[in-house]
Design a protein around this motif. Structure first.
Motif, PDB file in Angstrom:
ATOM      1  N   ALA A  72       0.849  -1.199   0.000  1.00 31.31           N
ATOM      2  CA  ALA A  72       0.000   0.000   0.000  1.00 31.31           C
ATOM      3  C   ALA A  72       0.885   1.250   0.000  1.00 31.31           C
ATOM      4  O   ALA A  72       1.965   1.268   0.587  1.00 31.31           O
ATOM      5  N   LEU A  73       0.412   2.287  -0.687  1.00 29.80           N
ATOM      6  CA  LEU A  73       1.072   3.587  -0.700  1.00 29.80           C
ATOM      7  C   LEU A  73       0.210   4.529   0.130  1.00 29.80           C
ATOM      8  O   LEU A  73      -0.948   4.778  -0.209  1.00 29.80           O
ATOM      9  N   PHE A  74       0.769   5.000   1.248  1.00 28.87           N
ATOM     10  CA  PHE A  74       0.034   5.838   2.192  1.00 28.87           C
ATOM     11  C   PHE A  74       0.417   7.301   2.011  1.00 28.87           C
ATOM     12  O   PHE A  74       1.564   7.614   1.707  1.00 28.87           O
ATOM     13  N   GLU A  75      -0.552   8.169   2.233  1.00 28.98           N
ATOM     14  CA  GLU A  75      -0.308   9.612   2.222  1.00 28.98           C
ATOM     15  C   GLU A  75      -0.838  10.179   3.527  1.00 28.98           C
ATOM     16  O   GLU A  75      -1.969   9.905   3.920  1.00 28.98           O
ATOM     17  N   TYR A  76       0.011  10.962   4.215  1.00 34.88           N
ATOM     18  CA  TYR A  76      -0.400  11.598   5.461  1.00 34.88           C
ATOM     19  C   TYR A  76       0.338  12.924   5.609  1.00 34.88           C
ATOM     20  O   TYR A  76       1.369  13.144   4.979  1.00 34.88           O
ATOM     21  N   ASN A  77      -0.221  13.816   6.401  1.00 34.07           N
ATOM     22  CA  ASN A  77       0.357  15.145   6.584  1.00 34.07           C
ATOM     23  C   ASN A  77       1.029  15.256   7.940  1.00 34.07           C
ATOM     24  O   ASN A  77       0.487  14.812   8.954  1.00 34.07           O
ATOM     25  N   VAL A  78       2.204  15.880   7.938  1.00 35.91           N
ATOM     26  CA  VAL A  78       2.958  16.135   9.160  1.00 35.91           C
ATOM     27  C   VAL A  78       3.431  17.581   9.110  1.00 35.91           C
ATOM     28  O   VAL A  78       4.205  17.946   8.226  1.00 35.91           O
ATOM     29  N   ALA A  79       2.925  18.385  10.030  1.00 39.85           N
ATOM     30  CA  ALA A  79       3.318  19.804  10.125  1.00 39.85           C
ATOM     31  C   ALA A  79       3.206  20.498   8.763  1.00 39.85           C
ATOM     32  O   ALA A  79       4.101  21.227   8.351  1.00 39.85           O
ATOM     33  N   GLY A  80       2.123  20.245   8.063  1.00 38.01           N
ATOM     34  CA  GLY A  80       1.893  20.883   6.777  1.00 38.01           C
ATOM     35  C   GLY A  80       2.635  20.241   5.613  1.00 38.01           C
ATOM     36  O   GLY A  80       2.472  20.641   4.466  1.00 38.01           O
ATOM     37  N   GLU A  81       3.456  19.255   5.884  1.00 38.13           N
ATOM     38  CA  GLU A  81       4.207  18.561   4.839  1.00 38.13           C
ATOM     39  C   GLU A  81       3.499  17.260   4.487  1.00 38.13           C
ATOM     40  O   GLU A  81       3.127  16.476   5.362  1.00 38.13           O
ATOM     41  N   LYS A  82       3.319  17.032   3.191  1.00 34.60           N
ATOM     42  CA  LYS A  82       2.666  15.795   2.743  1.00 34.60           C
ATOM     43  C   LYS A  82       3.717  14.697   2.631  1.00 34.60           C
ATOM     44  O   LYS A  82       4.727  14.853   1.955  1.00 34.60           O
ATOM     45  N   CYS A  83       3.489  13.598   3.334  1.00 34.05           N
ATOM     46  CA  CYS A  83       4.373  12.436   3.271  1.00 34.05           C
ATOM     47  C   CYS A  83       3.672  11.336   2.493  1.00 34.05           C
ATOM     48  O   CYS A  83       2.520  11.011   2.785  1.00 34.05           O
ATOM     49  N   VAL A  84       4.359  10.791   1.537  1.00 33.70           N
ATOM     50  CA  VAL A  84       3.849   9.661   0.767  1.00 33.70           C
ATOM     51  C   VAL A  84       4.856   8.539   0.962  1.00 33.70           C
ATOM     52  O   VAL A  84       6.025   8.681   0.612  1.00 33.70           O
ATOM     53  N   LYS A  85       4.399   7.449   1.540  1.00 33.71           N
ATOM     54  CA  LYS A  85       5.312   6.372   1.905  1.00 33.71           C
ATOM     55  C   LYS A  85       4.704   5.028   1.548  1.00 33.71           C
ATOM     56  O   LYS A  85       3.543   4.765   1.817  1.00 33.71           O
ATOM     57  N   GLU A  86       5.527   4.184   0.949  1.00 36.79           N
ATOM     58  CA  GLU A  86       5.093   2.828   0.604  1.00 36.79           C
ATOM     59  C   GLU A  86       5.327   1.897   1.782  1.00 36.79           C
ATOM     60  O   GLU A  86       6.367   1.946   2.436  1.00 36.79           O
ATOM     61  N   SER A  87       4.370   1.058   2.039  1.00 35.49           N
ATOM     62  CA  SER A  87       4.492   0.083   3.112  1.00 35.49           C
ATOM     63  C   SER A  87       5.598  -0.907   2.776  1.00 35.49           C
ATOM     64  O   SER A  87       5.753  -1.334   1.640  1.00 35.49           O
ATOM     65  N   SER A  88       6.367  -1.265   3.784  1.00 39.10           N
ATOM     66  CA  SER A  88       7.401  -2.281   3.576  1.00 39.10           C
ATOM     67  C   SER A  88       6.816  -3.686   3.677  1.00 39.10           C
ATOM     68  O   SER A  88       7.469  -4.654   3.340  1.00 39.10           O
TER      69      SER A  88
END
Length: 146
Positions: A72-88
């Motif tokens: 899965a490819l997840f997208e979440y926000n941290v302090a106004g920054e968009k993080c897109v991270k693939e599950s390992s």
């Protein structure tokens, strides 16, 4: 004499396999525990894609075959920054639907270090490997008794 050689050989190889399984399981459990310890900030993200990875593996007959895993490819926000991270963690079929909201914990010092609540695969695998190691030790000790 043959019994002694068998006991030594069986005990040595069995012990090596048991220790290997036990240590692999321990390492996996330790990594999962460390990740849960470091990832303390909760947020919510969504699944933006399911990525298919294909690896060529050898089956029991020695033939090559393709094995697919879905991440899965997840997208979440941290302090106004968009993080897109693939599950390992890969699964045989897509575990999440695109657009699904998931609860995520991330490391405040490294936003890309995260885990998804409910993903118990690493812990379960660690417990299974440790259990296999313990079973092998039991078999070896039972088989080589005098």
């Amino acid at each position: 004499m043959n019994d002694i050689i068998f006991n030594i050989t069986f005990g040595a190889f069995g012990g090596i396999f048991a220790i290997t399984f036990f240590l692999m399981g321990y390492k996996i459990l330790r990594k999962a525990k460390k990740q849960k310890y470091n990832c303390t900030i909760r947020t919510y993200g969504k699944v933006v894609n399911n990525i298919k990875h294909t690896a060529t593996e050898t089956n029991a007959t020695g033939a090559y075959e393709n094995a697919d895993s879905w991440h899965a490819l997840f997208e979440y926000n941290v302090a106004g920054e968009k993080c897109v991270k693939e599950s390992s963690l890969g699964t045989r079929y897509p575990k999440y639907e695109i657009g699904q909201t998931v609860e995520i914990y991330y490391n405040p010092e490294n936003y890309h270090d995260f885990y998804v609540v409910g993903d118990t695969y690493p812990s379960n695998l660690g417990i299974i490997l440790i259990s296999i190691g313990i079973i092998i030790i039991g078999i070896v000790l039972f088989a080589i008794r005098p």
